[in-house]
Scaffold this active site. Structure first.
Site, PDB file in Angstrom:
ATOM      1  N   ASP A  31       0.805  -1.214   0.000  1.00 50.47           N
ATOM      2  CA  ASP A  31       0.000   0.000   0.000  1.00 50.47           C
ATOM      3  C   ASP A  31       0.842   1.270   0.000  1.00 50.47           C
ATOM      4  O   ASP A  31       2.059   1.227   0.165  1.00 50.47           O
ATOM      5  CB  ASP A  31      -0.953  -0.007   1.214  1.00 50.47           C
ATOM      6  CG  ASP A  31      -0.274  -0.522   2.477  1.00 50.47           C
ATOM      7  OD1 ASP A  31       0.968  -0.410   2.565  1.00 50.47           O
ATOM      8  OD2 ASP A  31      -0.963  -1.029   3.364  1.00 50.47           O
TER       9      ASP A  31
ATOM     10  N   ASN B 135      -7.204  -3.416  14.336  1.00 45.83           N
ATOM     11  CA  ASN B 135      -8.610  -3.634  13.950  1.00 45.83           C
ATOM     12  C   ASN B 135      -8.767  -4.783  12.957  1.00 45.83           C
ATOM     13  O   ASN B 135      -9.835  -4.969  12.394  1.00 45.83           O
ATOM     14  CB  ASN B 135      -9.206  -2.343  13.365  1.00 45.83           C
ATOM     15  CG  ASN B 135      -8.505  -1.900  12.086  1.00 45.83           C
ATOM     16  OD1 ASN B 135      -7.597  -2.582  11.601  1.00 45.83           O
ATOM     17  ND2 ASN B 135      -8.908  -0.759  11.548  1.00 45.83           N
TER      18      ASN B 135
ATOM     19  N   HIS C  30      -7.053  -5.119  10.093  1.00 43.15           N
ATOM     20  CA  HIS C  30      -6.798  -4.832   8.677  1.00 43.15           C
ATOM     21  C   HIS C  30      -5.528  -5.536   8.189  1.00 43.15           C
ATOM     22  O   HIS C  30      -4.609  -5.791   8.959  1.00 43.15           O
ATOM     23  CB  HIS C  30      -6.775  -3.321   8.384  1.00 43.15           C
ATOM     24  CG  HIS C  30      -5.568  -2.571   8.846  1.00 43.15           C
ATOM     25  ND1 HIS C  30      -5.597  -1.229   9.153  1.00 43.15           N
ATOM     26  CD2 HIS C  30      -4.276  -2.952   9.040  1.00 43.15           C
ATOM     27  CE1 HIS C  30      -4.401  -0.836   9.497  1.00 43.15           C
ATOM     28  NE2 HIS C  30      -3.578  -1.851   9.446  1.00 43.15           N
TER      29      HIS C  30
ATOM     30  N   GLU D 117      -9.614  -2.171   5.463  1.00 48.55           N
ATOM     31  CA  GLU D 117     -10.176  -1.885   6.777  1.00 48.55           C
ATOM     32  C   GLU D 117     -11.453  -2.706   7.024  1.00 48.55           C
ATOM     33  O   GLU D 117     -12.078  -3.195   6.060  1.00 48.55           O
ATOM     34  CB  GLU D 117     -10.511  -0.391   6.863  1.00 48.55           C
ATOM     35  CG  GLU D 117      -9.297   0.536   6.707  1.00 48.55           C
ATOM     36  CD  GLU D 117      -8.452   0.652   7.964  1.00 48.55           C
ATOM     37  OE1 GLU D 117      -8.296  -0.347   8.699  1.00 48.55           O
ATOM     38  OE2 GLU D 117      -7.936   1.752   8.203  1.00 48.55           O
TER      39      GLU D 117
HETATM   40  P1  PGA Z   1       2.465  -2.119  12.585  1.00 44.49           P
HETATM   41  O1  PGA Z   1       1.282  -2.036  11.555  1.00 44.49           O
HETATM   42  O2  PGA Z   1       3.463  -3.053  12.003  1.00 44.49           O
HETATM   43  O3  PGA Z   1       3.023  -0.718  12.644  1.00 44.49           O
HETATM   44  O4  PGA Z   1       1.901  -2.574  13.879  1.00 44.49           O
HETATM   45  C1  PGA Z   1       0.774  -3.227  11.014  1.00 44.49           C
HETATM   46  C2  PGA Z   1      -0.420  -2.932  10.149  1.00 44.49           C
HETATM   47  O5  PGA Z   1      -1.127  -1.953  10.426  1.00 44.49           O
HETATM   48  O6  PGA Z   1      -0.661  -3.700   9.210  1.00 44.49           O
END
Ligand code: PGA
Length: 247
Positions: free
Chosen positions: A67, A136, A138, A143
């Site tokens: 992304d 959450n 995702h 999302e």
């Molecule tokens: P993080 O994010 O590695 O900073 O915890 C993971 C994500 O949101 O996919």
């Protein structure tokens, strides 16, 4: 879905690095799906070390990132392209022409997302996809509530994601976090031949439990990985704490 729980995030990271090293050795022109965020940083350090020791070469490797924020210049300090250069690409022998990150500044978003999917397909598909998971549930920036079949697309970030990203990046300033991103879709991720998902720490406990033991639901997009034929989930004990079945 194969789940492995490690005493520490370092041990889980080491295992993930071993999987990626083995993939690159077995297929030197492999296609890797890569992720940003705080979780994979130590993994990238291990891959850089393996390159410096002569264990692997990225010369023929192609990469596709999950992304990118909409609206950020690719050289903006918080862009995911820049993150990848700083954390991995600038330290190994990869050809930057083989490094793909969605263009968050594309004038024609529709065309950009279609071209991204086409480029993945033209490369032969993703051999190994690295994933983190949001608090959450995702994956990429898919999302809760997202379409579980779609390809690369434009997604609006939830309040929790904006807060999480501001806490870890953007000097804590929520107002600076873009509200939208281009992301591979869940459908794109499911087409990868193998997925390796890393999750560490307390903030991931609920999402991890839902992903592994909950129903497949768009409320926890990662749960769709239960349908994927070859997904390895590598957890530290803290992230695994809410799992009913631990082995
Ligand atoms: P993080 O994010 O590695 O900073 O915890 C993971 C994500 O949101 O996919």
């Amino acid at each position: 879905m194969k789940v492995r729980i490690f005493e520490s995030s370092q041990e889980a990271t080491h295992e993930a690095a071993a999987l990626f090293i083995e993939q690159i050795q077995r297929k030197p022109d492999c296609v890797l799906g890569l992720a940003t965020g705080s979780t994979p940083i130590k993994l990238y350090k291990e891959l850089i070390l393996a390159y410096k020791e002569g264990t692997i070469s990225f010369k023929r490797v192609k990469t596709f990132n999950l992304d990118e924020y909409v609206g950020l210049d690719r050289l903006h300090t918080q862009s995911y392209y820049r993150f990848m250069c700083e954390q991995l690409f600038d330290h190994v022998d990869i050809d930057k022409r083989n490094c793909h990150v969605p263009n968050g500044q594309a004038k024609n978003i529709e065309r950009e997302v279609m071209q991204y999917e086409a480029a993945i397909e033209a490369a032969g598909g993703i051999d190994m996809q690295l994933l983190g998971i949001g608090g959450n549930g995702h994956i990429g920036f898919n999302e809760p509530g997202c379409n579980l079949d779609c390809g690369t697309h434009l997604e609006s970030l939830t309040r929790q994601t904006i807060q999480d990203n501001a806490r870890l990046f953007f000097n804590g300033n929520e107002a600076q976090v873009p509200r939208q991103a281009l992301t591979m879709g869940v459908g794109t991720i499911l087409r990868a031949r193998r997925c390796v998902l890393l999750a560490f720490g307390k903030s991931k406990q609920v999402a991890v439990q839902g992903m592994i033991e909950g129903p497949i639901t768009k409320n926890n997009p990662a749960s769709v990985l239960q349908r994927h034929p070859d997904t390895v989930v590598l957890l530290d004990t803290l992230a695994a704490e809410k799992l009913k079945k631990k082995g």
